[in-house]
Design an enzyme around this catalytic site. Structure first.
Site, short mmCIF file in Angstrom:
data_model
loop_
_atom_site.label_atom_id
_atom_site.label_comp_id
_atom_site.label_asym_id
_atom_site.label_seq_id
_atom_site.Cartn_x
_atom_site.Cartn_y
_atom_site.Cartn_z
N GLY A 116 42.42 1.99 68.06
CA GLY A 116 41.17 2.03 67.32
C GLY A 116 41.32 2.47 65.89
O GLY A 116 40.66 1.95 64.99
N THR A 117 42.19 3.45 65.65
CA THR A 117 42.37 3.94 64.28
C THR A 117 42.92 2.86 63.37
O THR A 117 42.41 2.63 62.26
CB THR A 117 43.28 5.18 64.26
OG1 THR A 117 42.58 6.28 64.84
CG2 THR A 117 43.70 5.55 62.85
N GLN A 154 33.97 3.16 71.62
CA GLN A 154 33.33 3.86 72.73
C GLN A 154 32.43 2.95 73.55
O GLN A 154 32.13 3.24 74.71
CB GLN A 154 32.51 5.05 72.20
CG GLN A 154 33.33 6.17 71.62
CD GLN A 154 34.22 6.86 72.65
OE1 GLN A 154 33.94 6.83 73.85
NE2 GLN A 154 35.30 7.47 72.19
N HIS A 201 42.97 2.40 75.27
CA HIS A 201 43.04 3.57 76.16
C HIS A 201 41.68 4.13 76.54
O HIS A 201 41.59 5.04 77.36
CB HIS A 201 43.93 4.66 75.53
CG HIS A 201 43.32 5.39 74.38
ND1 HIS A 201 42.88 6.69 74.48
CD2 HIS A 201 43.09 5.02 73.11
CE1 HIS A 201 42.42 7.09 73.31
NE2 HIS A 201 42.54 6.09 72.46
N THR A 254 56.34 -7.86 64.79
CA THR A 254 56.49 -8.48 66.10
C THR A 254 55.39 -8.01 67.04
O THR A 254 55.25 -6.81 67.26
CB THR A 254 57.86 -8.15 66.70
OG1 THR A 254 58.88 -8.57 65.80
CG2 THR A 254 58.04 -8.82 68.05
N CYS A 273 40.18 13.58 68.29
CA CYS A 273 40.91 13.39 67.03
C CYS A 273 40.80 14.61 66.13
O CYS A 273 41.56 14.76 65.18
CB CYS A 273 40.39 12.16 66.30
SG CYS A 273 40.68 10.63 67.22
#
Length: 376
Positions: free
Chosen positions: A70-71, A177, A197, A233, A321
């Site tokens: 996500g970041t 979320q 995740h 890659t 985070c």
């Protein structure tokens, strides 16, 4: 074993996902850019994963970029679309994830982009009227979280997209979320980000979907993979994993969300009824089905969490985070809480597969808050 109620931070990898990705870690290990049998098998799996993701998000397969999470997806979307637009104004809100706020700050500091944080109300809601009031001819992007990671408030994404589009401005929707809980199609978003995740795929997997018509400046330069939007890659096993997880989550979403929402509402009622002074944060109705967040005045949220662990309940005080920070949550401050109030916050984020009552958890919360409060 403890009951894990911190699913907004991360979730376990689903067995179906492990099974789907395993062959691409061993037998089909090829580089998908290689023009031989081993590489072509990997390329075929990557193409299939891309098509599956596109179907869930309502984008074309060629719009889908696989990332590390996500970041990275948020960084790439915001920097890539603003810099690609040639415009010098970005609109977001003060309650966004740190990856969004830091990307906006980067654009401001190093590229002279003017950043406006549109006002949200005390439930964390951005109204279409508030958004319309801050747009201008030089706005290159609107970036908004579909659902907030700390308080669970859900935005009216379609209405916000309509406002932005009236001015010819693209909307980036951070759906990290929301995936697995909320509909992801028909929202009008021009870019969407997802993290694996949060939905049962491994950490280090992510998705950025960007409409192909939009000018885009990539973060990563090199061999031009992912249609030039992310060189390097590709992680074929990771792509298969997140595509599988997203497909499963979407198939189960409607029934799962309705069931968990009912259990969540009963939990909220019991906590508010049994814990003196407890207050719900976020919107009382328009919130993620799996999120219940509270402030417990007269306590310290981190101390309540430690007491809850003694009762066998694992939860959190906000964004993982920002774990370890002594600063009050920027989300709670933005919706009007004082720093002292914000430090009393505790968030419970429920698993998708939840089926049983949370009455025992609510009772544990009452005991934990009482124990912490009695110590002064």
């Amino acid at each position: 074993m403890s009951l894990y109620l911190d699913n907004a931070a991360t979730t376990p990898v689903r067995p179906e996902v492990r099974e789907a990705m395993a062959p691409y870690l061993t037998r089909f290990f090829g580089n998908p850019s290689s023009h031989h049998e081993v590489g072509e098998a990997a390329a075929s799996a990557l193409d299939e994963a891309r098509a599956r993701v596109a179907a869930v998000l309502g984008f074309r397969a060629g719009d889908v970029v696989f990332t590390s999470g996500g970041t990275e997806s948020n960084n790439a979307a915001i920097k890539g679309l603003v810099l690609g637009s040639g415009k010098r104004h970005l609109v977001t809100t003060a309650i966004e994830h740190e990856s969004v706020l830091a990307s906006a700050d980067y654009l401001s500091r190093l590229h002279g982009v003017r950043v406006t944080h549109a006002r949200v109300d005390d439930t964390g809601t951005l109204t279409p009227e508030a958004l319309a009031g801050v747009l201008c001819d030089d706005t290159g992007l609107v970036s908004v979280g579909y659902a907030n990671n700390e308080i669970g408030t859900v935005q009216d994404a379609a209405a916000l997209a309509a406002v932005a589009h009236q001015r010819g401005i693209p909307l980036h929707l951070d759906a990290v979320q929301a995936a697995g809980w909320l509909p992801l199609t028909g929202l009008g978003a021009d870019a969407v980000t997802v993290a694996g995740h949060k939905i049962g795929a491994p950490k280090g997997t992510g998705i950025l979907a960007v409409r192909g018509r939009l000018p885009f400046e990539p973060l990563l330069h090199g061999g031009g993979q992912e249609r030039g939007r992310r060189s390097g890659t590709p992680d074929v096993a990771g792509a298969v994993a997140i595509a599988t997880a997203l497909t499963l989550a979407e198939a189960e979403r409607a029934a799962d969300a309705a069931r968990v929402e009912t259990l969540r509402d009963a939990f909220i009622r019991r906590v508010l009824a049994t814990v003196p002074g407890a207050r719900l944060t976020g919107h009382p109705q328009r919130r993620l089905p799996g999120t219940a967040s509270f402030v417990f005045p007269g306590t310290n949220g981190e101390t309540v969490l430690l007491e809850l662990e003694r009762h066998g309940v694992v939860s959190s005080s906000g964004s993982a985070c920002a774990a370890g920070s002594d600063e009050a949550s920027h989300v709670l401050l933005a919706v009007g809480l004082s720093p002292d109030e914000a430090r009393t916050a505790v968030r419970f984020s429920l698993p998708h597969g939840l089926t049983g009552s949370l009455d025992a958890v609510a009772d544990a919360v009452a005991d934990a808050v009482s124990a912490v409060g009695s110590r002064g």
